[in-house]
Write an enzyme that holds these catalytic residues in place. Structure first.
Site, PDB file in Angstrom:
ATOM      1  N   LYS A  45      22.753 -36.439  22.796  1.00  0.00           N
ATOM      2  CA  LYS A  45      21.530 -36.295  22.205  1.00  0.00           C
ATOM      3  C   LYS A  45      21.408 -37.378  20.813  1.00  0.00           C
ATOM      4  O   LYS A  45      22.431 -37.809  20.524  1.00  0.00           O
ATOM      5  CB  LYS A  45      21.623 -34.764  21.509  1.00  0.00           C
ATOM      6  CG  LYS A  45      23.013 -34.587  20.843  1.00  0.00           C
ATOM      7  CD  LYS A  45      23.045 -33.127  20.493  1.00  0.00           C
ATOM      8  CE  LYS A  45      24.259 -32.968  19.873  1.00  0.00           C
ATOM      9  NZ  LYS A  45      25.463 -33.662  20.501  1.00  0.00           N
ATOM     10  N   TYR A  94      21.086 -31.678  14.875  1.00  0.00           N
ATOM     11  CA  TYR A  94      21.924 -30.580  14.855  1.00  0.00           C
ATOM     12  C   TYR A  94      21.282 -29.212  14.265  1.00  0.00           C
ATOM     13  O   TYR A  94      21.522 -28.187  14.596  1.00  0.00           O
ATOM     14  CB  TYR A  94      23.398 -30.933  14.157  1.00  0.00           C
ATOM     15  CG  TYR A  94      24.351 -31.753  15.241  1.00  0.00           C
ATOM     16  CD1 TYR A  94      25.293 -30.948  15.757  1.00  0.00           C
ATOM     17  CD2 TYR A  94      24.287 -33.234  15.028  1.00  0.00           C
ATOM     18  CE1 TYR A  94      26.232 -31.777  16.604  1.00  0.00           C
ATOM     19  CE2 TYR A  94      25.132 -33.737  15.679  1.00  0.00           C
ATOM     20  CZ  TYR A  94      25.958 -33.303  16.642  1.00  0.00           C
ATOM     21  OH  TYR A  94      26.927 -33.767  17.303  1.00  0.00           O
TER      22      TYR A  94
END
Length: 392
Positions: A133, A221
């Site tokens: 990611k 995150y």
């Protein structure tokens, strides 16, 4: 903690959580010959420090090949891990993997701008893909990756390791059971000091290579955490940035970004990220009758949970140490075998790409409200389907 620490170097010591009943039976070690083979693409800090070691302790996954633009390094890593010479690939012969039955999954661990190309090439070679990611640097590239997976009839998983990490799973389950009452507020803070002298930071501070600087590297995150903690999707966002353009680190990216998501349940989630503040990867969930403070919440180890009720902080409970990357890759292996549902699909990565774009769009419009209810709903709640480890 050193100011030169990177996101992929935030490594703690022992995880903290409580063990709950497993919704999925714990993985049983598979004979090596039957393990799902992974080709690791990119041999930087994360691959060498976490992913390859994780494959050594994984129950159903194993290292089958390495791919690098540095032949000597690739041969050395292969030899250290018992791989034959023909399991070493360069980017120029990447497509040769199509004829390699030892490889079932390609794990993309490259600078963000290279994710889409190497993911699509892996699908054309007939392989499944696990991609770090953020999944890409643009919404268009993320959509192309999903389309390529569908065309190849292969699986695309995005490496959201916190979906499989025990402390985060414990917190999700606490919130689902409502023991602290309704959730009212979520605060996420994800950032660190970046250093242009570090090669791995240089590309993260490059807008074209990273797709968003601190937001793409650390802020994702917090964006993802707010969503999995609540198990719902934001309907709107407002965001602001503060960037010192005289700082040579911030020529093409924003520095400090602060955003506010509004969720259908009425919960407000505040988030911030920066490449110019003290290292932190924590969040706080405020409910009607208590608070859950995870600080750190997303380190590779040593994550801690403090439960506060009636003004009193309870002592944290702990689990034996576990390898987050092994858990993530074992889950992907089970997906490939048809033994586990896809918890972190490409669509999950696309949702974060769209939300990060909305954040930057709001920044560009001085905090204007951007609608974000695009209809995405995750197919599986990690709190329901992902097991917690019962032993080290």
């Amino acid at each position: 903690m050193s100011n030169r620490i990177s996101r992929r170097g935030l490594i703690g010591v022992v995880g903290a959580s409580t063990a709950l009943a497993a919704a999925k039976a714990p993985a049983i070690a598979t004979p090596d010959a039957d393990k799902v083979g992974f080709a690791v693409v990119g041999l930087g800090k994360l691959s060498l420090g976490q992913i390859i070691p994780g494959l050594k302790v994984a129950k159903g996954a194993k290292l089958a090949a390495v791919v690098s633009g540095h032949p000597d390094k690739a041969r050395r890593v292969a030899a250290e891990n018992g791989l034959p010479a023909d399991a070493v690939y360069g980017y120029d012969d990447y497509d040769r993997m199509a004829k390699d039955p030892r490889i079932q999954v390609v794990y993309i661990v490259l600078p963000n701008a290279l994710h889409a190309d190497h993911t699509i090439r892996a699908f054309k070679a007939g392989k499944h893909v696990l991609c770090e990611k953020p999944m890409a640097t643009s919404v268009g590239d993320a959509e192309a990756m999903i389309a390529a997976a569908k065309a190849a009839k292969r699986r695309l998983m995005i490496a959201y390791r916190c979906h499989y990490e025990p402390l985060n799973l414990d917190i999700m389950r606490r919130l689902r059971d409502g023991s602290l009452g309704k959730t009212r507020l979520v605060n996420t803070t994800m950032g660190r000091q970046a250093d242009l002298a570090e090669p791995s930071d240089a590309w993260r501070l490059d807008g074209l290579m990273s797709g968003g600087g601190a937001l793409a590297d650390m802020g994702i995150y917090g964006v993802n955490a707010a969503r999995y903690l609540l198990n719902e999707e934001p309907v709107s966002v407002r965001a602001w940035a503060q960037t010192d353009r005289t700082d040579p680190r911030f020529k093409t990216t924003e520095d400090l970004i602060d955003w506010q998501f509004r969720f259908p349940s009425g919960v407000i989630a505040n988030g911030s990220t920066s490449f110019n503040y003290a290292p932190t990867m924590g969040y706080e969930v405020i409910c009607e009758r208590g608070r859950l403070v995870a600080d750190p919440a997303a380190f590779y180890g040593g994550n801690r949970l403090t439960v506060v009720q009636g003004g009193q902080a309870q002592p944290p409970l702990s689990l034996p140490p576990n390898d987050q990357f092994a858990r993530e890759m074992d889950w992907m292996a089970d997906v490939v075998r048809g033994k586990a549902p896809m918890v972190s699909p490409g669509e999950e990565g696309l949702q974060d790409m769209k939300l990060m774009k909305a954040i930057l769009d709001s920044v560009a419009r001085d905090g204007a409200t951007i609608a974000t209810d695009w209809g995405y709903r995750r197919a599986y709640d990690p709190a329901v389907v992902v097991d917690l480890p019962r032993s080290a």
